[in-house]
Design a protein around this motif. Sequence first.
Motif, mmCIF file in Angstrom:
data_model
loop_
_atom_site.group_PDB
_atom_site.id
_atom_site.type_symbol
_atom_site.label_atom_id
_atom_site.label_comp_id
_atom_site.label_asym_id
_atom_site.label_seq_id
_atom_site.Cartn_x
_atom_site.Cartn_y
_atom_site.Cartn_z
ATOM 1 N N ALA A 178 0.930 -1.155 0.232
ATOM 2 C CA ALA A 178 -0.267 -0.037 0.555
ATOM 3 C C ALA A 178 0.652 1.160 0.129
ATOM 4 N N PHE A 179 2.496 1.161 -0.077
ATOM 5 C CA PHE A 179 2.686 2.255 -0.082
ATOM 6 C C PHE A 179 3.843 2.635 -0.950
ATOM 7 N N GLY A 231 -0.546 12.838 11.658
ATOM 8 C CA GLY A 231 0.101 12.810 12.946
ATOM 9 C C GLY A 231 -0.048 10.972 13.676
ATOM 10 N N ILE A 232 -0.278 9.543 12.625
ATOM 11 C CA ILE A 232 0.052 8.612 12.786
ATOM 12 C C ILE A 232 1.278 8.315 12.866
ATOM 13 N N TRP A 270 2.432 10.023 3.167
ATOM 14 C CA TRP A 270 1.780 10.976 3.468
ATOM 15 C C TRP A 270 0.962 11.816 4.176
ATOM 16 N N VAL A 271 -0.126 10.847 4.047
ATOM 17 C CA VAL A 271 -1.492 11.350 4.599
ATOM 18 C C VAL A 271 -1.424 10.173 5.888
ATOM 19 N N LEU A 272 -0.374 9.414 6.139
ATOM 20 C CA LEU A 272 -0.404 9.057 8.621
ATOM 21 C C LEU A 272 0.631 9.603 8.673
ATOM 22 N N ARG A 303 9.973 2.010 6.988
ATOM 23 C CA ARG A 303 9.684 3.311 7.223
ATOM 24 C C ARG A 303 9.086 4.098 8.809
ATOM 25 N N ASP A 304 9.731 3.173 9.402
ATOM 26 C CA ASP A 304 9.976 3.612 11.094
ATOM 27 C C ASP A 304 8.733 3.703 11.806
#
Length: 204
Positions: A120-121, A134-135, A128-130, A159-160
Amino acid sequence: MAEAPVPLARTALLICDLQNDFIHPQGAYGRAGQTAPEIAAVPGRVKPLADLMRREGGWIVQTQFTLVPAKGGEPMISPHLRELRPFLRKGDFEPGAWGHALVDDLAPADLSVEKIAYSAFYMTRLEWVLRKAGIEKLYVCGIVTNGGVASTVRDAHVRDFSTVVLSDGCAAFSQAVHDTAIEALRPVCRVATIAEVIAEMEGA
């Protein structure tokens, strides 16, 4: 030193591809008889956690496998997918269509991201939306364990994002394939059951 817990306001249930065209009997896969009881059961198992996340201020984020319409509405289908799923046709997984949507049991999502590959990445706006929302932590569920789920979890890891895969919130077309995929994810993320996560949230 143990990491500080991530508050629910910065936590998301990431639902991978639980769409009508995959799950519903009248969807693309249902029409073709490409179903499995393990897959059909996933939305009902995930629903209590999704409901709790909503009540407690967490995020519901869905990924939507997408066949992008080209000229005349004919879907752009990768050669490997066309070979695996020759039954796919015009209108299947089309943006905005019923088949493209999240199943009713889990709708609505707070954020939706179209995807065109296993992860999904890959070439999407998901990261970007996550970040904008602030997720920091993801509870990952959906289908299929060895495909979209595993690829997305591995990309979240690099992506940590703090990532937890829900072992009974995912499914594949066979239990053996699912079990193997879950075991292979243990080095990159925590594995937990839905009941364990609910108990942790309710006890927080």
